[in-house]
Design a protein around this motif. Structure first.
Motif, PDB file in Angstrom:
ATOM      1  N   GLY A 114     110.974 -16.108   4.509  1.00 14.42           N
ATOM      2  CA  GLY A 114     111.488 -17.117   5.422  1.00 14.42           C
ATOM      3  C   GLY A 114     110.737 -17.196   6.734  1.00 14.42           C
ATOM      4  N   PRO A 115     111.143 -18.132   7.611  1.00 14.04           N
ATOM      5  CA  PRO A 115     110.427 -18.387   8.864  1.00 14.04           C
ATOM      6  C   PRO A 115     110.517 -17.240   9.864  1.00 14.04           C
ATOM      7  CG  PRO A 115     112.442 -19.685   8.766  1.00 14.04           C
ATOM      8  CD  PRO A 115     112.255 -19.076   7.416  1.00 14.04           C
ATOM      9  N   ASP A 116     111.529 -16.376   9.750  1.00 10.63           N
ATOM     10  CA  ASP A 116     111.664 -15.219  10.636  1.00 10.63           C
ATOM     11  C   ASP A 116     111.219 -13.932   9.937  1.00 10.63           C
ATOM     12  OD1 ASP A 116     112.653 -16.737  12.754  1.00 10.63           O
ATOM     13  OD2 ASP A 116     114.700 -16.598  11.998  1.00 10.63           O
ATOM     14  N   ARG A 117     110.375 -14.091   8.899  1.00 16.90           N
ATOM     15  CA  ARG A 117     109.832 -12.987   8.115  1.00 16.90           C
ATOM     16  C   ARG A 117     110.895 -12.288   7.277  1.00 16.90           C
ATOM     17  NH1 ARG A 117     105.810  -9.080  11.099  1.00 16.90           N
ATOM     18  NH2 ARG A 117     107.702  -8.476  12.219  1.00 16.90           N
ATOM     19  N   GLU A 118     112.069 -12.918   7.114  1.00 20.04           N
ATOM     20  CA  GLU A 118     113.048 -12.382   6.189  1.00 20.04           C
ATOM     21  C   GLU A 118     112.518 -12.525   4.768  1.00 20.04           C
ATOM     22  OE1 GLU A 118     114.587 -16.635   7.009  1.00 20.04           O
ATOM     23  OE2 GLU A 118     113.272 -15.142   7.905  1.00 20.04           O
ATOM     24  N   VAL A 119     112.891 -11.596   3.907  1.00 16.36           N
ATOM     25  CA  VAL A 119     112.445 -11.592   2.522  1.00 16.36           C
ATOM     26  C   VAL A 119     113.672 -11.720   1.632  1.00 16.36           C
ATOM     27  CG1 VAL A 119     111.241 -10.304   0.711  1.00 16.36           C
ATOM     28  CG2 VAL A 119     110.445 -10.168   3.085  1.00 16.36           C
ATOM     29  N   VAL A 120     113.693 -12.762   0.791  1.00 15.61           N
ATOM     30  CA  VAL A 120     114.845 -13.046  -0.059  1.00 15.61           C
ATOM     31  C   VAL A 120     114.434 -12.870  -1.517  1.00 15.61           C
ATOM     32  CG1 VAL A 120     116.552 -14.771  -0.746  1.00 15.61           C
ATOM     33  CG2 VAL A 120     115.793 -14.632   1.638  1.00 15.61           C
ATOM     34  N   VAL A 121     115.260 -12.121  -2.246  1.00 15.63           N
ATOM     35  CA  VAL A 121     114.983 -11.833  -3.651  1.00 15.63           C
ATOM     36  C   VAL A 121     116.126 -12.365  -4.508  1.00 15.63           C
ATOM     37  CG1 VAL A 121     114.500 -10.048  -5.353  1.00 15.63           C
ATOM     38  CG2 VAL A 121     113.744  -9.738  -2.983  1.00 15.63           C
TER      39      VAL A 121
END
Length: 440
Positions: A422-429
């Motif tokens: 994501g745009p805030d460097r979050e990582v979604v799995v």
């Protein structure tokens, strides 16, 4: 579809009939989010199923190497494709329509449901794409629908078939190519046709032959899973925005195998399409999307036998082939520096490959890391779902292949459609059996 906080439900929008949509005489339009065109080219988010117009499955900013699990979200339905993340951090997933809620959107910071909308049952086969205003554009049975970030319908446009994951064109219009090979260019603001329809495969002419029946909107979608001829376009196209060229894997009418086809889009008062080239017949079927290199000079495909093939985008000539493993399920991820991270099939190890011009060179291979999902790249960082009985999100240095972080996916089972950033460097799995995991 459960909502753990608060415990309340929203009334889903009733799924529309594919037959009614195809038969619609005109466009069903609703209010947009403004009077002017939407600027869709700003930075931020993982806009579509494979991040960007190149289908790179990567983002330029370097990814975090010190992640922690922030939340998990049970979806109550299987998920077959990657979600997308809008510039505002909102996560949207297409899910099996088991709960009359196949289009679900969630707050990025908490996982709380923003909205849950109905789609035709075939909407699960592609990923919604987001613009800079966080409006969403999704394909379903016989239509493209656009909703705003609150789930309110902006417009609905009928098409022939089910669009593969939509893309944007250089002029800001929406590109929707269906599994039947119908190419639609739609205004992102109104959904009205912005260019003549291009049929890559002849469409039945019901006016010339009244007894000719149109195919049901979802016809051939099962064949898309294996890349068969009854699904002429199995996956989303790649778009070179600088050159205004669209690349698609196409099974032409009557052909014995598919081809890679390059289509030039000319915008303006009289927009038009022309075919730049088509490759030789491919050795086997391709079910994943083609991917462009950062400079647009190479196009990569992954076929059902597990081979990555590189093509020169100047003329469609095949340059090299690299075998990944049996039935590699997804497209390669291409890092901002051009390094390839292939998506391996069951039992395939994680590796990085460099396009050396006439040959592929293996940069590194981790025989101890078995892939259980399609990887993503953030700058110089690789994120991959690995494991067999117990799954983890493994963070790897792109240059060396060294593991820099490992985070468990509690209770995860099955296979992940692919990691997104994501745009805030979050990582979604996402995990195929129906859970989202978010790391920050």
């Amino acid at each position: 579809m459960p909502d753990e906080y608060p415990h309340r439900t929203r009334r889903p929008v009733r799924a529309r009939s594919a037959i009614a949509l195809v038969a619609a005489a005109g466009l069903i339009a609703a209010c947009g989010t403004g009077d002017g065109p939407v600027d869709i080219f700003g930075d931020g988010g993982w806009r579509g199923g494979l991040s960007d117009a190149h289908n790179s499955a990567s983002v330029a900013p370097d990814g975090s190497r010190d992640l922690a699990l922030e939340w998990t979200r049970p979806l109550g339905a299987e998920i077959a494709t990657r979600p997308s993340i809008a510039p505002n951090g909102q996560i949207t997933a297409s899910m099996a329509a088991s709960g009359n809620c196949p289009l679900g959107s969630f707050q990025g910071e908490s996982g709380r449901k923003r909205f849950c909308n109905g789609l035709g049952p075939s909407g699960v086969s592609s990923t919604p794409v987001a613009d800079t205003a966080s409006n969403l554009y999704a394909g379903e049975d016989g239509a493209v629908v656009s909703v705003n970030q609150n789930g309110q319908t902006r417009w609905l446009a009928p098409v022939y078939g089910v669009p593969r994951t939509p893309q944007f064109l250089p002029d800001g219009n929406l590109l929707a190519i269906t599994q039947f090979g119908q190419v639609n260019v739609l205004s992102n603001q109104t959904g009205q046709a912005a260019a003549p329809v291009l049929d890559l495969v002849p469409t039945p002419d019901v006016l010339a032959a009244p007894d000719t029946a149109l195919r049901p909107a979802d016809d051939g979608l099962v064949a898309c899973l294996g890349g068969g001829p009854s699904c002429p376009v199995a996956a989303a196209p790649a778009v070179d925005l600088a050159a205004s060229v669209v690349y698609v894997v196409l099974w032409r009418d009557g052909a014995i195998a598919p081809q890679v086809v390059a289509l030039k889009y000319t915008a303006g008062p009289e927009p038009s399409w022309s075919e730049e080239w088509s490759s030789e017949l491919l050795p086997t079927a391709v079910t994943s999307s083609p991917v462009l290199s950062p400079d647009g000079s190479r196009l990569y495909t992954t076929d059902v036998e597990g081979s990555v093939r590189a093509y020169d985008t100047a003329d469609g000539r095949e340059v090299w082939t690299y075998f990944v493993g049996d039935r590699a399920p997804g497209s390669v991820a291409v890092a901002p520096d051009g390094t390839l991270v292939p998506s391996g099939g069951a039992g395939a190890t994680l590796r990085a490959v460099r396009d050396a011009g006439d040959t592929p060179d293996v940069v590194w291979e981790r025989t101890d890391l078995v892939q259980a999902g399609a990887p993503a790249v953030a700058g110089s960082t690789v994120y991959a779902v690995t494991g067999t009985d117990e799954l983890s999100l493994t963070t790897v240095d792109l240059a060396t292949g060294e593991t820099v972080d490992t985070d468990a996916l509690p209770g995860a089972a099955g296979y992940s459609p692919g990691v997104v950033v994501g745009p805030d460097r979050e990582v979604v799995v996402p995990v195929g059996l129906g859970t989202l995991y978010s790391f920050r």
